[in-house]
Design a protein around this motif. Structure first.
Motif, mmCIF file in Angstrom:
data_model
loop_
_atom_site.group_PDB
_atom_site.id
_atom_site.type_symbol
_atom_site.label_atom_id
_atom_site.label_comp_id
_atom_site.label_asym_id
_atom_site.label_seq_id
_atom_site.Cartn_x
_atom_site.Cartn_y
_atom_site.Cartn_z
ATOM 1 N N ARG A 219 19.908 39.346 -31.011
ATOM 2 C CA ARG A 219 20.608 38.115 -31.405
ATOM 3 C C ARG A 219 20.124 36.928 -30.575
ATOM 4 N NH1 ARG A 219 26.551 38.899 -30.348
ATOM 5 N NH2 ARG A 219 25.757 38.834 -28.228
ATOM 6 N N ASN A 220 19.955 37.126 -29.269
ATOM 7 C CA ASN A 220 19.527 36.026 -28.399
ATOM 8 C C ASN A 220 18.127 35.544 -28.747
ATOM 9 O OD1 ASN A 220 21.964 36.165 -27.055
ATOM 10 N ND2 ASN A 220 21.170 37.449 -25.402
ATOM 11 N N MET A 221 17.257 36.480 -29.128
ATOM 12 C CA MET A 221 15.895 36.082 -29.475
ATOM 13 C C MET A 221 15.872 35.333 -30.806
ATOM 14 S SD MET A 221 13.698 39.358 -28.200
ATOM 15 C CE MET A 221 12.152 38.498 -28.390
ATOM 16 N N ILE A 222 16.732 35.749 -31.740
ATOM 17 C CA ILE A 222 16.835 35.009 -33.007
ATOM 18 C C ILE A 222 17.393 33.610 -32.734
ATOM 19 C CG2 ILE A 222 17.999 34.936 -35.244
ATOM 20 C CD1 ILE A 222 17.914 38.038 -35.198
ATOM 21 N N ALA A 223 18.382 33.535 -31.838
ATOM 22 C CA ALA A 223 18.961 32.241 -31.477
ATOM 23 C C ALA A 223 17.925 31.316 -30.859
ATOM 24 C CB ALA A 223 20.131 32.445 -30.512
#
Length: 290
Positions: A219-223
């Motif tokens: 999720r953090n990398m997509i963010a």
């Protein structure tokens, strides 16, 4: 062939040195040499050839080593497997977790609050049958449920960064992102297989640009606008925030089943069935709470 002959042969094949092999086996070199010769006579082929002070395997020896090593490994594993079977009779619930691992850990923590005497042992082995409860996943159309099992349907969304490209979107066709880089969960073979199948139905092979070891990192990398990824609707928790949004995939249908099944392999299955009931209710609650 006798079992001792096989072990002697494999040790000599490993070291390729009769003296060192004899020391490792705690026998004399003549005794080892005689055992190897008896084995060669029984089989009617030479297994070793001299090479200076060492020995090398003949083609017959190489073939025999290739065939015997996995058999001996399986044989040596039997005592531990039997110990595991004995342990299954105790107050330890053995689980084979091949899907929804984060949610399973939440369920175990919650269950332990009221059942502190119950212990859990987790493994991730698709070949193992030594478990009390297994959690697996499959495509929603891949057959009926098995006996003693619970299936929970889950929709798979596409997690994308909140940027201009996806602004105002609530749904998407998977073919639209065929050129995008995908961020996937490292080690989750079943989920990866299912998502690859979705992409195949959409006419492309996903370009995996990065794999992470937990959903939060994905999720953090997509963010961070590094790529996009598939996101199960409830087993990974809520992904949406000011930087990430979830899009419903209109085409193809992207769903999977989470399967919880248990083995009736104990004299007393009380602890297993109690946790199984708790776990199925836990999944139902999380699904409709989302």
């Amino acid at each position: 062939m006798e079992l001792m002959q096989i072990r002697y042969f494999l040790e000599a094949a490993r070291t390729k040195h009769m003296t060192n092999s004899a020391k490792n086996l705690h026998i004399t070199q003549p005794a080892l040499t005689q055992a190897i010769r008896r084995l060669e006579n029984d089989l009617g082929v030479p297994l070793f050839a001299a090479k200076g002070r060492n020995i090398v395997l003949t083609e017959y020896g190489k073939y025999l080593q290739k065939k015997l090593e996995p058999l001996i490994t399986q044989l040596d594993d039997i005592p531990e497997q039997l110990r595991m079977m004995v342990a299954l009779e105790g107050e330890t619930i053995h689980m084979n977790v091949l899907a929804a691992s984060s949610l399973i850990m939440e369920a175990i923590i919650e269950y332990k609050k009221e059942h502190g005497d119950i212990n859990f042992q987790l493994q991730q082995n698709s070949e193992s049958e030594l478990y009390d409860i297994a959690i697996t996943t499959k495509l929603f159309y891949q057959g009926a449920e098995e006996r003693n099992s619970f299936a929970c349907a889950e929709e798979i969304y596409l997690a994308v960064p909140r940027n201009e490209k996806y602004k105002g979107r609530t749904s998407i066709c998977l073919a639209e992102v065929s050129e995008e880089g995908f961020i996937s969960l490292l080690g989750s073979r079943e989920f990866r297989y299912i998502c690859d199948r979705f992409c195949q139905h959409a006419g492309f092979t996903p370009k995996i640009i990065f794999e992470s070891d937990n959903p939060s990192a994905v999720r953090n990398m997509i963010a961070a606008n590094m790529g996009i990824g598939f996101w199960p609707e409830f087993t990974w928790g809520n992904a949406q925030n000011e930087h990430v949004q979830l899009l419903k995939i209109e085409e193809p249908v992207c769903q999977r089943d989470i399967i919880i099944n248990y083995n009736q392999n104990k004299t007393d299955n009380h602890n297993v069935t109690e946790f199984y009931r708790f776990l199925t209710e836990f999944f139902r609650y999380r699904k409709y709470k989302k």
